[in-house]
Design an enzyme around this catalytic site. Structure first.
Site, PDB file in Angstrom:
ATOM      1  N   GLU A  35       7.336  10.357   6.916  1.00 34.09           N
ATOM      2  CA  GLU A  35       6.465  11.145   7.803  1.00 34.09           C
ATOM      3  C   GLU A  35       7.277  11.970   8.798  1.00 34.09           C
ATOM      4  O   GLU A  35       6.707  12.723   9.573  1.00 34.09           O
ATOM      5  CB  GLU A  35       5.459  10.246   8.525  1.00 34.09           C
ATOM      6  CG  GLU A  35       4.322   9.824   7.611  1.00 34.09           C
ATOM      7  CD  GLU A  35       3.216   9.050   8.302  1.00 34.09           C
ATOM      8  OE1 GLU A  35       2.092   9.060   7.787  1.00 34.09           O
ATOM      9  OE2 GLU A  35       3.464   8.417   9.356  1.00 34.09           O
ATOM     10  N   THR A  61       3.773  -2.804  -3.740  1.00 29.17           N
ATOM     11  CA  THR A  61       2.614  -3.537  -3.213  1.00 29.17           C
ATOM     12  C   THR A  61       1.357  -3.109  -3.962  1.00 29.17           C
ATOM     13  O   THR A  61       1.204  -1.952  -4.342  1.00 29.17           O
ATOM     14  CB  THR A  61       2.453  -3.304  -1.694  1.00 29.17           C
ATOM     15  OG1 THR A  61       2.295  -1.897  -1.448  1.00 29.17           O
ATOM     16  CG2 THR A  61       3.663  -3.816  -0.925  1.00 29.17           C
ATOM     17  N   GLY A  89      -2.036  -4.134  -2.930  1.00 30.51           N
ATOM     18  CA  GLY A  89      -3.244  -4.468  -2.171  1.00 30.51           C
ATOM     19  C   GLY A  89      -3.643  -5.913  -2.384  1.00 30.51           C
ATOM     20  O   GLY A  89      -2.824  -6.827  -2.231  1.00 30.51           O
ATOM     21  N   GLY A 111      -1.496  -8.517  -4.311  1.00 30.34           N
ATOM     22  CA  GLY A 111      -0.181  -8.971  -3.839  1.00 30.34           C
ATOM     23  C   GLY A 111       0.884  -7.917  -4.054  1.00 30.34           C
ATOM     24  O   GLY A 111       0.702  -6.748  -3.712  1.00 30.34           O
ATOM     25  N   ASP A 113       1.685  -1.002   6.050  1.00 32.92           N
ATOM     26  CA  ASP A 113       2.647  -0.966   7.160  1.00 32.92           C
ATOM     27  C   ASP A 113       2.843  -2.352   7.760  1.00 32.92           C
ATOM     28  O   ASP A 113       3.949  -2.709   8.172  1.00 32.92           O
ATOM     29  CB  ASP A 113       2.173   0.009   8.247  1.00 32.92           C
ATOM     30  CG  ASP A 113       2.153   1.448   7.766  1.00 32.92           C
ATOM     31  OD1 ASP A 113       2.948   1.784   6.871  1.00 32.92           O
ATOM     32  OD2 ASP A 113       1.344   2.240   8.288  1.00 32.92           O
ATOM     33  N   SER A 117      -4.361  -8.788   8.401  1.00 29.28           N
ATOM     34  CA  SER A 117      -4.676  -7.531   9.103  1.00 29.28           C
ATOM     35  C   SER A 117      -5.914  -6.833   8.543  1.00 29.28           C
ATOM     36  O   SER A 117      -6.573  -6.089   9.266  1.00 29.28           O
ATOM     37  CB  SER A 117      -3.477  -6.579   9.059  1.00 29.28           C
ATOM     38  OG  SER A 117      -3.399  -5.906   7.808  1.00 29.28           O
TER      39      SER A 117
END
Length: 322
Positions: free
Chosen positions: A154, A235, A237, A240, A269, A301
């Site tokens: 970014e 990753t 989601g 795993g 993140d 999270s």
């Protein structure tokens, strides 16, 4: 200029173990029943401002787990920029090399979300794209003494590559999260990353392969290994992640527990920040165990709305993670 002063002084005694060179974005979120048509004005029912940017998110998660962390980034000399600096300080993150510029506004993401959770997003990177070589040279002392450094895409890719190269030459473990992914990624990124960590859609862009399952992710990981990576983590989601390293002959799928999902924003993140924490503070832990623990923290999270606001602190997590 860096937002140093007092915080800089307090951080001279204790060196940051996790350094993030990356982005800070302000999320401007409007919730509406439906998305507006061209030229149409509609009423929304909620508005909030959140702290975001992949770099800041990863840094905040590492810090909340107990990492001594430092953020190397650039924000505008505006109220959003000042708020970001204050937010980093509130999370016990060193802002000695959090620079402010008058030449661009703090990066923003304007987000409109409808009742079905569909959204439209406009990102204006702003000051993030002005982080430059001179800024990295100023921050060289903190980068070279870290245990782990994280970069993403970014900020200007050349700056991320320069930061990774700088860290690697000082023996610092490098974690690279190629997000948002670019198809023609400079091949040097693969060789300067100790850990190359992306999600399934990023893996697709980088390899040209379709990634819809752990088996697909394993194939993509092998392609990335062939480009010079030491360790690849993809990753997935709720599925795993898949890992492949030089010491493993075949990719390994690490599952995660199923949870009730409220908001997945920033989960990737959270995973990267947690992994950096374990690499810095538990270097002798097997990588597979680090990934299991990072999966758990990222899964925690998604059970709360928001991005950084959903990241848990060490005190709120099971003791056996530490």
């Amino acid at each position: 200029m860096a937002a140093s002063g007092e915080p800089g002084r307090q951080w001279q005694e204790e060196v940051a173990a996790v350094v993030v060179v990356g982005s800070c974005m302000t999320d401007l979120v409007s919730l509406t029943s439906r998305l507006p048509k061209t030229g149409e004005t509609i009423h929304g029912h909620k508005f909030f401002i959140g702290f975001g940017g992949k770099g800041a998110n990863q840094c905040v998660q590492a810090a909340r787990l107990g990492a001594k962390a430092s953020m190397v980034c650039k924000v505008g000399k505006d109220s959003f920029g000042s708020d970001h600096i204050e937010n980093l300080k509130q999370n016990d993150i060193s802002t000695e090399f959090t620079y402010q510029t008058k030449d661009a506004a703090t990066g923003t993401a304007s987000i409109i979300v409808n009742n079905e959770g569909q959204n439209i997003v406009i990102i204006v990177a702003g000051a993030n794209l002005l982080l430059n070589t001179e800024d990295l040279r100023e921050a060289a002392s903190v980068i070279s003494r870290a245990k782990v450094m994280i970069c993403q895409l970014e900020v200007t890719p050349a700056i991320s590559l320069e930061a990774l190269t700088m860290a690697r030459s000082s023996g610092v473990k490098t974690v690279f999260n190629p997000a948002p992914a670019i198809a023609d990624l400079d091949p040097r990124f693969y060789t300067v990353s100790d850990v190359f960590c992306c999600n399934e859609s990023e893996a697709e862009i980088l390899t040209g392969l379709t990634v819809c399952s752990p088996a697909d992710a394993g194939k993509a990981a092998l392609v990335l290994m062939e480009r010079g990576c030491q360790v690849v983590i993809i990753t997935l989601g709720a599925e795993g992640c898949v890992m492949q390293s030089r010491t493993e002959s075949v990719p390994k799928h690490i599952v995660t527990e199923k949870v009730k999902t409220v908001d997945t924003t920033g989960a990737g993140d959270s995973f990267v920040g947690a992994l950096a924490f374990y690499l810095a503070y538990y270097p002798n832990l097997p990588l597979e165990e680090m990934l299991k623990r990072s999966n758990f923290i990222a899964a925690a999270s998604v059970q709360t709305a928001g991005t950084q606001s959903s990241y848990l602190y060490k005190k709120d997590l099971p003791l056996d993670l530490f």
